[in-house]
Design a protein around this motif. Structure first.
Motif, PDB file in Angstrom:
ATOM      1  N   TYR A   1     -23.417  41.081 -42.755  1.00  0.00           N
ATOM      2  CA  TYR A   1     -22.524  40.500 -41.749  1.00  0.00           C
ATOM      3  C   TYR A   1     -21.770  39.320 -42.350  1.00  0.00           C
ATOM      4  O   TYR A   1     -22.138  38.811 -43.411  1.00  0.00           O
ATOM      5  CB  TYR A   1     -23.307  40.046 -40.511  1.00  0.00           C
ATOM      6  CG  TYR A   1     -24.265  38.926 -40.802  1.00  0.00           C
ATOM      7  CD1 TYR A   1     -25.604  39.178 -41.093  1.00  0.00           C
ATOM      8  CD2 TYR A   1     -23.840  37.602 -40.805  1.00  0.00           C
ATOM      9  CE1 TYR A   1     -26.478  38.167 -41.385  1.00  0.00           C
ATOM     10  CE2 TYR A   1     -24.715  36.565 -41.112  1.00  0.00           C
ATOM     11  CZ  TYR A   1     -26.030  36.855 -41.394  1.00  0.00           C
ATOM     12  OH  TYR A   1     -26.889  35.845 -41.708  1.00  0.00           O
TER      13      TYR A   1
ATOM     14  N   VAL B   1     -25.186  19.352 -44.329  1.00  0.00           N
ATOM     15  CA  VAL B   1     -24.034  18.485 -44.538  1.00  0.00           C
ATOM     16  C   VAL B   1     -22.796  19.378 -44.440  1.00  0.00           C
ATOM     17  O   VAL B   1     -22.727  20.395 -45.131  1.00  0.00           O
ATOM     18  CB  VAL B   1     -24.104  17.817 -45.920  1.00  0.00           C
ATOM     19  CG1 VAL B   1     -22.868  16.988 -46.191  1.00  0.00           C
ATOM     20  CG2 VAL B   1     -25.350  16.955 -46.028  1.00  0.00           C
TER      21      VAL B   1
ATOM     22  N   ASP C   1     -27.753  16.396 -49.871  1.00  0.00           N
ATOM     23  CA  ASP C   1     -27.109  17.708 -49.808  1.00  0.00           C
ATOM     24  C   ASP C   1     -27.534  18.590 -50.986  1.00  0.00           C
ATOM     25  O   ASP C   1     -27.849  19.770 -50.809  1.00  0.00           O
ATOM     26  CB  ASP C   1     -25.593  17.518 -49.804  1.00  0.00           C
ATOM     27  CG  ASP C   1     -24.866  18.838 -49.655  1.00  0.00           C
ATOM     28  OD1 ASP C   1     -25.299  19.654 -48.842  1.00  0.00           O
ATOM     29  OD2 ASP C   1     -23.880  19.054 -50.369  1.00  0.00           O
TER      30      ASP C   1
ATOM     31  N   LEU D   1     -14.909  31.620 -44.190  1.00  0.00           N
ATOM     32  CA  LEU D   1     -16.171  32.072 -43.600  1.00  0.00           C
ATOM     33  C   LEU D   1     -17.164  30.911 -43.589  1.00  0.00           C
ATOM     34  O   LEU D   1     -17.097  30.004 -44.423  1.00  0.00           O
ATOM     35  CB  LEU D   1     -16.765  33.231 -44.398  1.00  0.00           C
ATOM     36  CG  LEU D   1     -15.966  34.533 -44.451  1.00  0.00           C
ATOM     37  CD1 LEU D   1     -16.814  35.634 -45.106  1.00  0.00           C
ATOM     38  CD2 LEU D   1     -15.572  34.968 -43.043  1.00  0.00           C
ATOM     39  N   ALA D   2     -18.083  30.967 -42.639  1.00  0.00           N
ATOM     40  CA  ALA D   2     -19.122  29.931 -42.560  1.00  0.00           C
ATOM     41  C   ALA D   2     -20.431  30.418 -43.159  1.00  0.00           C
ATOM     42  O   ALA D   2     -21.344  29.623 -43.384  1.00  0.00           O
ATOM     43  CB  ALA D   2     -19.349  29.528 -41.104  1.00  0.00           C
ATOM     44  N   GLY D   3     -20.536  31.728 -43.409  1.00  0.00           N
ATOM     45  CA  GLY D   3     -21.770  32.271 -43.960  1.00  0.00           C
ATOM     46  C   GLY D   3     -21.783  33.778 -43.814  1.00  0.00           C
ATOM     47  O   GLY D   3     -20.794  34.379 -43.384  1.00  0.00           O
ATOM     48  N   GLY D   4     -22.889  34.370 -44.183  1.00  0.00           N
ATOM     49  CA  GLY D   4     -23.011  35.812 -44.051  1.00  0.00           C
ATOM     50  C   GLY D   4     -24.211  36.321 -44.819  1.00  0.00           C
ATOM     51  O   GLY D   4     -25.013  35.534 -45.334  1.00  0.00           O
ATOM     52  N   ARG D   5     -24.332  37.666 -44.839  1.00  0.00           N
ATOM     53  CA  ARG D   5     -25.310  38.233 -45.762  1.00  0.00           C
ATOM     54  C   ARG D   5     -24.780  39.551 -46.294  1.00  0.00           C
ATOM     55  O   ARG D   5     -24.041  40.269 -45.618  1.00  0.00           O
ATOM     56  CB  ARG D   5     -26.694  38.379 -45.147  1.00  0.00           C
ATOM     57  CG  ARG D   5     -26.937  39.613 -44.324  1.00  0.00           C
ATOM     58  CD  ARG D   5     -28.447  39.817 -44.110  1.00  0.00           C
ATOM     59  NE  ARG D   5     -29.026  40.441 -45.275  1.00  0.00           N
ATOM     60  CZ  ARG D   5     -30.073  39.983 -45.948  1.00  0.00           C
ATOM     61  NH1 ARG D   5     -30.688  38.888 -45.564  1.00  0.00           N
ATOM     62  NH2 ARG D   5     -30.530  40.615 -47.010  1.00  0.00           N
TER      63      ARG D   5
ATOM     64  N   ARG E   1     -28.412  36.161 -48.256  1.00  0.00           N
ATOM     65  CA  ARG E   1     -27.807  35.320 -47.229  1.00  0.00           C
ATOM     66  C   ARG E   1     -27.178  34.093 -47.866  1.00  0.00           C
ATOM     67  O   ARG E   1     -27.688  33.577 -48.849  1.00  0.00           O
ATOM     68  CB  ARG E   1     -28.930  34.873 -46.296  1.00  0.00           C
ATOM     69  CG  ARG E   1     -28.522  34.630 -44.877  1.00  0.00           C
ATOM     70  CD  ARG E   1     -29.731  34.887 -44.001  1.00  0.00           C
ATOM     71  NE  ARG E   1     -29.701  34.068 -42.797  1.00  0.00           N
ATOM     72  CZ  ARG E   1     -30.596  34.194 -41.823  1.00  0.00           C
ATOM     73  NH1 ARG E   1     -31.571  35.075 -41.927  1.00  0.00           N
ATOM     74  NH2 ARG E   1     -30.526  33.428 -40.761  1.00  0.00           N
TER      75      ARG E   1
ATOM     76  N   GLU F   1     -24.662  30.312 -46.895  1.00  0.00           N
ATOM     77  CA  GLU F   1     -24.035  29.427 -45.916  1.00  0.00           C
ATOM     78  C   GLU F   1     -23.008  28.551 -46.604  1.00  0.00           C
ATOM     79  O   GLU F   1     -23.241  28.088 -47.718  1.00  0.00           O
ATOM     80  CB  GLU F   1     -25.074  28.472 -45.327  1.00  0.00           C
ATOM     81  CG  GLU F   1     -25.859  29.026 -44.168  1.00  0.00           C
ATOM     82  CD  GLU F   1     -26.960  28.063 -43.804  1.00  0.00           C
ATOM     83  OE1 GLU F   1     -26.655  26.906 -43.474  1.00  0.00           O
ATOM     84  OE2 GLU F   1     -28.124  28.469 -43.884  1.00  0.00           O
ATOM     85  N   ALA F   2     -21.917  28.274 -45.933  1.00  0.00           N
ATOM     86  CA  ALA F   2     -20.898  27.403 -46.526  1.00  0.00           C
ATOM     87  C   ALA F   2     -21.331  25.941 -46.508  1.00  0.00           C
ATOM     88  O   ALA F   2     -20.994  25.174 -47.403  1.00  0.00           O
ATOM     89  CB  ALA F   2     -19.582  27.555 -45.768  1.00  0.00           C
ATOM     90  N   ASP F   3     -22.084  25.552 -45.494  1.00  0.00           N
ATOM     91  CA  ASP F   3     -22.480  24.140 -45.342  1.00  0.00           C
ATOM     92  C   ASP F   3     -23.089  23.575 -46.606  1.00  0.00           C
ATOM     93  O   ASP F   3     -23.982  24.164 -47.192  1.00  0.00           O
ATOM     94  CB  ASP F   3     -23.496  24.003 -44.210  1.00  0.00           C
ATOM     95  CG  ASP F   3     -22.827  23.624 -42.910  1.00  0.00           C
ATOM     96  OD1 ASP F   3     -21.606  23.409 -42.921  1.00  0.00           O
ATOM     97  OD2 ASP F   3     -23.516  23.532 -41.891  1.00  0.00           O
ATOM     98  N   GLY F   4     -22.595  22.413 -46.986  1.00  0.00           N
ATOM     99  CA  GLY F   4     -23.194  21.698 -48.089  1.00  0.00           C
ATOM    100  C   GLY F   4     -22.708  22.114 -49.470  1.00  0.00           C
ATOM    101  O   GLY F   4     -22.985  21.442 -50.450  1.00  0.00           O
ATOM    102  N   GLN F   5     -21.981  23.212 -49.565  1.00  0.00           N
ATOM    103  CA  GLN F   5     -21.527  23.703 -50.863  1.00  0.00           C
ATOM    104  C   GLN F   5     -20.451  22.801 -51.435  1.00  0.00           C
ATOM    105  O   GLN F   5     -19.564  22.360 -50.721  1.00  0.00           O
ATOM    106  CB  GLN F   5     -20.953  25.113 -50.723  1.00  0.00           C
ATOM    107  CG  GLN F   5     -21.933  26.114 -50.159  1.00  0.00           C
ATOM    108  CD  GLN F   5     -23.039  26.460 -51.152  1.00  0.00           C
ATOM    109  OE1 GLN F   5     -23.038  25.988 -52.283  1.00  0.00           O
ATOM    110  NE2 GLN F   5     -23.991  27.243 -50.712  1.00  0.00           N
TER     111      GLN F   5
ATOM    112  N   ALA G   1     -18.847  28.580 -54.803  1.00  0.00           N
ATOM    113  CA  ALA G   1     -19.429  28.898 -53.508  1.00  0.00           C
ATOM    114  C   ALA G   1     -18.335  29.126 -52.479  1.00  0.00           C
ATOM    115  O   ALA G   1     -17.222  28.638 -52.619  1.00  0.00           O
ATOM    116  CB  ALA G   1     -20.341  27.758 -53.076  1.00  0.00           C
ATOM    117  N   GLY G   2     -18.672  29.833 -51.443  1.00  0.00           N
ATOM    118  CA  GLY G   2     -17.736  30.006 -50.337  1.00  0.00           C
ATOM    119  C   GLY G   2     -17.031  31.347 -50.385  1.00  0.00           C
ATOM    120  O   GLY G   2     -16.735  31.874 -51.440  1.00  0.00           O
TER     121      GLY G   2
END
Ligand code: AMP
Ligand code: AMP
Ligand code: AMP
Ligand code: NA
Ligand code: NA
Ligand code: NA
Lengths: 101, 322, 322, 322, 101, 101
Positions: free
Chosen positions: A33, C32, C213, E38-42, E47, E49-53, E58-59
């Motif tokens: 997804y 973060v 982070d 995108l914010a994330g996915g698998r 899996r 996640e974009a957070d913190g990258q 990444a991304g």
């Protein structure tokens, strides 16, 4: 280019429920997804905006999976069980994918 | 007390909050990007936690701390029951009353910051470890709210699963607060020396931007949400803080806290959560309308505490502890 | 040295990194926002670069700098070959070994910051221009990795195009670092006077949030990635830094660097990239699994350098240069 | 004046701006996340506004302020007509000429900051309330641009609706500027004491990052947009500031402003908006190509003012007011 | 409202490849497109996640273009050549556009 | 799982126009919608990126509503009136929604 028919399932889902939904997709067979953030919208509960929000209660995402038509029905049942009680809209459409996925 | 209220009213942070409410009510497009808002709340939690930990490193652990923590847990777990009864009396339905009650047992970190700011201005000393008390008061209220919601209602069930408990306990904001507290405790003065410009000196500035944002959100809530509130429910938002503060004052007096710490415990009792609890309620009580709790806690109770409540709690605390 | 290790371990930045790892392993939802994480890395690069430039403006250019830059390029270009042999020995396949080797030739800016922090605490002087050395060490390793990947393999080809070279050379993080270095050099003390509160005083605070982070990311990597690592490959993450540091010590001794600068060159040799190189490898060696390099460099080598490595390199540097 | 120009050229903020332009023209992937860019512009507006308000609290309201505000409104409303005639002469079509003219009546907050920075360095005093003048100059130009666009053209109509007026007046950047001005005025020195580290000391640092971003945007604009500009239109970007500054100098002389305040009014007249006006023009004159105005104001006029203009305006101001 | 049949091509693509893909779309005739984060996915690689990258490695992004059916086949070939070796999923669906585009 | 046929209308729209569009959707009967931010793209006016932008003039969004087929035509007219003079592309596709929406 060879194209294969698939279904695209799209769900609008609150931030608070996103992790649960993802875990569930994992559990029922590592469904692939993608998730994208929403910036705002309006529904039965009125208008909202992502800007300025701090808590995990705020914010929505759109999650979609491109899957075999055969899997669609099972998947929809699982998804619907999670989002039924909450904000969330599930839609399905036809797509064709490229290559051997 | 009036002088204090006026002075509080004219502090930059309160004025930025009002500016946010005004801009929102006037439908200005002023806004703080979501990523910045999330960072600001992370920053505030880290700064508050670290300073609390550094204070404890300085003062050491005391019996008073242990007792105050117990008092905090009792307040957080107990106040939702009182709030629920009041809200039902004010005409709110079962599930919404339970959800809102959960918010009022828990605490607001920014209100905590506000009272410590005023105490510092008044040169009234307080215990650094009160931040630990604030941290433990975040969650018990959530469980009380769930207990209330389930009592006699089949619909709301199965939420006390291990996963749910872990989600609540490892909530990002609590981890940030307690983690920074631990770092502050371990590194003490040495750590504080290197982090002071960022965590201490810049704090009032970041706080102003955060409160501007809170004002914008509260204004949006008031604009869209006031129609769904009855006068009785709105009255709750101003009455409940006084009840929470009263119980807190009682506990503080029993423990023998200083005037400063008493004022803080009262403010914690009086304040309502708008960061950690809403998310938990969304998961556990999806049938509750989140806008009600947000409008009450951020739009009505928070400004009430800022302007009227804190000066009043300090005055009472000085009498109780004096 | 042990005392130094313990003190290093108890520094706020290391503790925030551990807090991030812990939160991630415990599956907390602490995070973060991406925009903030990107800003923090930009801030760190600008701050490091500017301070390096201001130092050079102060001290002037020397022959030692030119020689150290040459040494840095040789280290960055040479170490991947050693790393590749070790990784193949540890059982990693050709493409992944080449990609990981590229990471270990390059450097980690945050590890650079950590060693300068400890040196400052110890009042051990070092040359400001070492930041220029760090900057030139970023990229040669990328080309070595590509050379290795292509040797005897038809599949990996055609990547040394002009476009690719420009993308590598004008990589945002290198432009930020070198640009800020130039600004620092040109404006010198005058510039530093006006930017000090932001770039210098607030630095430890921003660094803590950045390391929190990095801890969160490293924890995620360890959680998901450790199963794909054999013990031998994990051992590489702790052995390779020592080899890199040893070669760096040799060069430093040949050039006759001071103890402080020797410790820095050793740390650069020992550290592995996790910002600039991963992107280049993704483009050039898409068949490599990026999770392997990230888990090794950020999850294993970075904490190893922070806790064990840096105190050890400083002790050795004092003997080499003493 | 040349010495001043060189020194201005070698200030960190101008160098970071150049670095941004260079990175952009060289197609580096260096970038500032959108959320950060928006926060930086909010921060600058709050900082500028607050400091202006605190100054006024210090100095009080004067007749000179009222007169200068009137002069500012006349300049902002009047300059677009001159700009329009010049742009038509340079070959730009009706709608684009009107839109660009609107940008040149309004002001650039960062150019304002730059001139006050130089004045402070030169120890040339100026009135704190000039920020209020800057604030009132933001919008009148927008209405002039619309008047021009509509004159004799049926296509452009119905834009002076109440909604549109409210959108312009409650534009986020104007609310932030004026709101912070009010907070600064009300809290005065007390407020400044607590916010100084964030709003004042950190300002040059945040400004550098903001200007780096502006440079990146300007570079993108120059890269993609220069082909759509004729030499005559580009010439306008360097000629118009001088005309705006000349009118401002006249008004300043009539009012009898000090040399410092004269230099500021000249700079305001000479500068062109690239934050508030573009959005209004997008709504009101959708047929205009926004890239033209952005390239002219940010890519040509802004650096011109920074490097050549400001030293020149200060020299003239000293003669006018001397 | 007059509607015209078009194809919507959607690609999930890594940050590192985005610029290459955009340059390629430019090269083969200024194809219009839009990109959303995108914010994330698998996927097969697990899996994310974009957070913190922080890095450019990444991304992911979703890029889509709405184009003439006649152009689809050529376009798919070009896109597939770029993303085939890398993470990336290409899908095609039918849409109708409004007005004269 | 019972599925119901709906139309999905998607609009690419500039930041400056977003509020107007949302207000209009409100006015003509509280149409539900969702908005997501774009990171960049290219069109007739060339290439653009969201990164680094500060003003309200920069930036685009994708807004979509899932509505009854019967409402589509009216809605398209309203939307087209707003975006016609400006950047903006409107497309329509078929989806099926899950449950009772
Ligand atoms: N038909 C729809 N089309 C697009 N977005 C929708 C639709 N219904 C709901 N949404 C989105 O889901 C959110 C919550 O919907 P609701 O629970 O109805 O308030 C809204 O704010 C929209 O962002
Ligand atoms: N069938 C799919 N549906 C939706 N998103 C997908 C799908 N396959 C891959 N993705 C996205 O593409 C990313 C990389 O996929 P992969 O290369 O399979 O790991 C995933 O993390 C998802 O975000
Ligand atoms: N056919 C298309 N497919 C996808 N996105 C488009 C299309 N046309 C326009 N866009 C988006 O709309 C923006 C403005 O288009 P334009 O007005 O043609 O410059 C572009 O930069 C793209 O982000
Ligand atoms: Na409470
Ligand atoms: Na290295
Ligand atoms: Na002007």
């Amino acid at each position: 280019m060879q194209l294969f028919a698939r279904k695209r399932i799209e769900i609008l889902i609150e931030r608070a429920l996103l992790k649960r939904l993802a875990d569930e997709l994992d559990r029922i067979g590592e469904i692939p997804y993608s998730v994208a953030p929403l910036a705002g919208g309006r529904g039965r509960a009125g208008r909202w905006e992502a800007d300025g929000q701090v808590g995990k209660a705020a914010g929505m995402f759109v999650l979609w999976c491109i899957v075999d038509a055969a899997r669609t029905d099972d998947l929809l049942k699982v998804l619907f069980a999670i989002v039924a009680r909450q904000v969330g809209l599930i839609s399905v459409s036809d797509v064709q994918v490229c290559g051997q996925t | 007390m009036l002088a204090l209220a006026v002075q509080n009213l004219a502090s930059p942070s309160v004025l930025f909050f009002s500016m946010g409410i005004g801009a929102s009510l006037g439908r200005s497009d002023l806004s703080v990007p979501e990523a910045i808002a999330r960072f600001l709340s992370l920053y505030l939690l880290i700064s508050i936690g670290f300073r609390g930990g550094a204070e404890v490193a300085h003062q050491g652990l005391t019996l008073a701390l242990v007792l105050t923590i117990v008092a905090g847990i009792v307040l957080s777990a107990g106040l939702p029951f009182i709030a629920y009864v009041m809200l039902r009396g004010a005409g709110l339905d079962h599930v919404n009353a339970a959800a809102v009650a959960g918010h009022y047992g828990s605490i607001s970190a920014v209100t905590f910051v506000a009272v410590t700011g005023v105490l510092t201005q008044l040169a009234l000393p307080y215990d650094g470890h009160m931040i630990a008390v604030a941290a433990v008061m975040e969650t018990p209220a959530i469980f009380s709210a769930l207990l209330i919601a389930r009592s006699g209602h089949q619909g709301v069930k199965g939420q006390f699963s291990g996963d749910f408990l872990r989600e609540i306990a490892l909530n990002g904001s609590i981890v940030a607060l307690l983690g920074a507290f631990a770092v502050g405790w371990i590194t003490g003065e040495r750590g504080m020396a290197s982090l002071k410009p960022f965590l201490l000196d810049a704090f009032p500035g970041f706080l102003c931007v955060f409160l501007l944002d809170m004002g914008l959100i509260a204004g949006r809530g008031l604009r869209d949400g006031w129609r769904s509130l009855s006068i009785a429910v709105a009255g709750f938002a101003w009455g409940m803080p006084l009840i929470g503060a009263a119980f807190a004052a009682l506990f503080a007096w029993l423990i023998g806290l200083s005037a400063g710490s008493t004022a803080i415990l009262m403010t914690l009792g009086a304040s309502a959560s708008y960061i950690a609890v809403p998310a938990a309620m969304r998961l556990a009580l999806p049938a509750a309308n989140p806008a009600i709790a947000l409008t009450l806690s951020l739009g009505l109770t928070f400004p009430f505490n800022l302007i009227v409540g804190i000066p009043f709690y300090i005055a009472v605390a000085q009498m109780v502890a004096g």
